[in-house]
Design a protein around this motif. Sequence first.
Motif: not given
Length: 448
Positions: A384-396
């Motif tokens: 639950x870290x925003x830094x990880x979630x946004x990057x996963x969103x951007x990559x997918x």
Amino acid sequence: MLKTKNVYFFDLDEFEDIIIQYLDMGKHALAKQAIKLGLEQHPESTDLKFFQVEMHVFDNEVDKAILILSKIEELEPNNFEVYTQRALIDSKSGNHEEAINNLKKALPITFDKPYVWTLIGMECLYLDDYENARLNFINCINAHIDDYLALCNIVYCFDMKKEHKEAIIYLNSYIDKNPYSEVAWHQLGCQHYILGNYKDALIAFDYALLVDEHFIGGYLEKAKTLEELGEYQEAIDNYLITLNIDDPTAFVNIRIGECYKKLDKYDAAISYYKKAVHEDPLLEKGWILLADIYYDDKNYQKAAYYIAETLKIDDDNSAYWKRYSEIKMKLNFYEEAVSGFEKCLELGNNDLEIYIALVDVLSFLGDFNKAISVLYDAQKIYKNFAEIEYRLAGLFLTLNNENYGFNHLIVGLNLDYEYHVILKEIYPIVLDNKKVQKLIIDFKKDLE
């Protein structure tokens, strides 16, 4: 005599001198021969038998040593050295409590009580019994006020129990009896330094230097204290005095360099860092400081050279590999930066900062699948870290996998809405997606 095979008579004292000489030279085989010859000429000599015990202990022949000690005890039951030798054997075997018991037997019959108190104190240190160790070392001080080894051991006992205020009280009482002890003033200053009483520490170090103006330890600790007080030029002056008294050391040159850096005198700082690596080329501290100062000065080519020298000495330090990657990124050597960040992770540096830096470089290189894999590794530790979630969103979303992309984007928006601006910085093409724009706008409306 050994060469000619002739036999000559030697006094007992002469044999003892010869044995001690060989032991000091590390020639144990010759020492054994001298003991053997000595006992042939002086078979009743207890002192030679004690040398024999020492040699058996050295050779781990404990049973033989104990047998000889038992025979000596039968002849001389009041010889304290029987018990000190037994204590040595016990100590070497890890039986420190038994060693103390033997030393206590030696105390009433010895003519050198401070020696035995010192041995008891050292055995107590092995047992982490700092209270009793300290009491025995205090006995040594009471017998010989200038026993500075005992004094330092007393302070060590206070340190290990973090009783720094009590150490100050003791040292002040000692100084009342022995005011011209530079060692005591120095130890007092160190205790004040530990407690952050820098002005009191400075006074103590000044007194130490009044007693002995060539006391290097006093100048070093005074300089360190002046650094804490922000008096960097005066600290430099004191460090420089030590260079005039004794040979230059890498440590002192590094400290001078650090002071100059804090004074924004970077050329002088670099000069002393270079002197440090000249004095000790295997001290990576000097090399990394050069790498850091050139990095801060945006001279990335020189920074790259010095970080490479640092890693030649210690390539198991993740902080050095992190700096390596940061320098390589500034030089646009992104593949090498990736290798450096991966090395950090291999070495156990699982800071989120390392994962994020590695992902951002992989994303720049277009290695999106590997970047996703790294983020999933990070997610095992950082949930639950925003830094990880946004990057996963951007990559997918970059890979046109909208289901995963939007799922991670929604999680990221819930965690930290404002952080969505990172998409514009790292994955600008994603924000061209009308669905993404609508989701972000609708989410903001819901927040309002």
